[in-house]
Design a protein around this motif. Structure first.
Motif, short mmCIF file in Angstrom:
data_model
loop_
_atom_site.label_atom_id
_atom_site.label_comp_id
_atom_site.label_asym_id
_atom_site.label_seq_id
_atom_site.Cartn_x
_atom_site.Cartn_y
_atom_site.Cartn_z
N UNK A 241 0.65 -1.21 -0.08
CA UNK A 241 -0.10 -0.08 0.21
C UNK A 241 0.63 1.20 0.01
N UNK A 242 2.09 1.24 -0.52
CA UNK A 242 3.04 2.41 -0.55
C UNK A 242 2.42 3.51 -1.30
N UNK A 243 2.54 4.68 -0.71
CA UNK A 243 2.19 5.83 -1.74
C UNK A 243 3.20 6.19 -2.62
N UNK A 244 4.57 5.83 -2.27
CA UNK A 244 5.56 6.03 -3.30
C UNK A 244 6.38 4.76 -3.26
N UNK A 289 2.42 11.66 8.26
CA UNK A 289 2.58 11.65 9.75
C UNK A 289 3.56 10.33 9.84
N UNK A 290 4.44 10.48 10.63
CA UNK A 290 5.40 9.16 10.97
C UNK A 290 4.84 8.10 11.23
N UNK A 291 3.70 8.33 11.85
CA UNK A 291 2.82 6.88 12.28
C UNK A 291 2.04 6.15 11.16
N UNK A 292 2.16 6.84 9.95
CA UNK A 292 1.70 6.32 8.63
C UNK A 292 2.84 5.67 7.96
N UNK A 293 3.93 5.76 8.30
CA UNK A 293 5.06 5.62 7.35
C UNK A 293 5.27 3.98 7.72
N UNK A 294 5.41 3.13 6.51
CA UNK A 294 5.80 1.83 6.65
C UNK A 294 7.55 1.87 6.63
#
Length: 303
Positions: A241-244, A289-294
């Motif tokens: 589900x990566x945005x980038x 937000x950092x909490x959303x980063x994988x």
């Protein structure tokens, strides 16, 4: 979209290069695969390669600059399969050179294929992803040139537009369970240089010299990433589900340096709190937000 088996994938520009690599990755994941392309010869080569590997693929001769044709393609896929789950807007042209030397037709062709072509994919296929109500994913192929616009002015412009579009669409579709990724590959073995030679007549003359066969031969001898490895990395990004979706760690230091240059260009002065309170919706998004980063992906290199 972690479970891919049986899902329906459409890859524009999927008849050669990176697009074919993505299509192969989808087929190996047991997806139902459709690829589009402008070249009947490349579409035939794709069918032959899939058959030789014991894989299935359906091919559609479609020009992404033709919205009506794209909508007909979407209707056909949905009629045959009942749904679309993954759209990869991969079709693009690698027209490069100094900005000041580009002809008006160069501007038109790059915008029509690299920007409007992505828009046409979204307009044609996103309704089909939405209709079945089970989520899905859209991947828009940009380039590291969209993040590091140092040598390919108009091309970089078009690919930067795709990144911004993808981020906006990612935010818009989150609530529907539809993921959106900006795919930014670095140098990969593909036909992007030779594709420039197949310029449609309606786009007239170019301000640039078209690369000859020697350009493709030169690239084949470079230590670039294979199209198949690039394709597998796309599919991993879809599952996560990566945005980038970034492929080449060699670019990280330069991107960090560029972003720091942007950060340091902001005025060193107190915030206007009244102004900030009036525009909170413009200032950021929870997706950053950092909490959303994988965690960073760790890839197994293909042999």
């Amino acid at each position: 979209m972690k479970e891919l088996s049986g899902r329906v994938a459409v890859i524009t520009g999927g008849s050669s290069g990176i697009g074919r690599g993505i299509a192969l990755a989808c087929a190996r994941a047991d997806m139902v695969v459709y690829v589009t392309g402008r070249s009947p010869a490349h579409l035939a080569e794709t069918r032959e390669e899939f058959t030789a590997r014991g894989l299935q693929v359906s091919t559609l001769e479609v020009d992404v600059t033709d919205l009506d044709a794209m909508r007909r393609a979407a209707a056909r896929v949905e009629q045959e399969q009942g749904r679309v789950d993954l759209l990869v807007n991969n079709a693009g042209i690698g027209l490069t050179g100094p900005v000041a030397e580009a002809s008006a037709a160069d501007w038109d062709w790059l915008v029509d294929v690299n920007i409007r072509g992505v828009g046409h994919g979204i307009q044609a296929f996103l309704p089909a992803i939405r209709r079945h109500g089970e989520g899905g994913h859209v991947v828009n192929t940009s380039s590291m040139a969209g993040l590091m616009p140092v040598v390919a002015g108009l091309y970089s412009m078009s690919k930067a537009a795709v990144i911004a579009l993808s981020e906006a669409l990612h935010i818009e579709l989150l609530a529907e369970g539809i993921g959106v990724s900006a795919y930014c590959p670095g140098p990969t073995h593909s036909n992007i240089a030779s594709a420039v030679a197949r310029r449609p007549e309606r786009y007239g003359g170019s301000g640039y010299t078209s690369p000859g066969p020697e350009a493709t031969e030169f690239q084949r001898g470079q230590p670039y990433m294979s199209a198949e490895e690039a394709g597998e990395r796309v599919l991993e990004g879809v599952r996560r589900g990566d945005m980038f979706i970034l492929t080449h760690p060699e670019f990280k230091a330069g991107v960090v340096q560029r972003h720091r240059a942007i950060e340091e260009a902001f005025p060193d002065e107190p915030l206007d709190e009244e102004r900030a309170a009036a525009i909170p919706f413009l200032l950021s998004s929870p997706v950053y937000e950092p909490s959303r980063r994988l965690p960073a992906p760790v890839h197994a290199r293909l042999g």
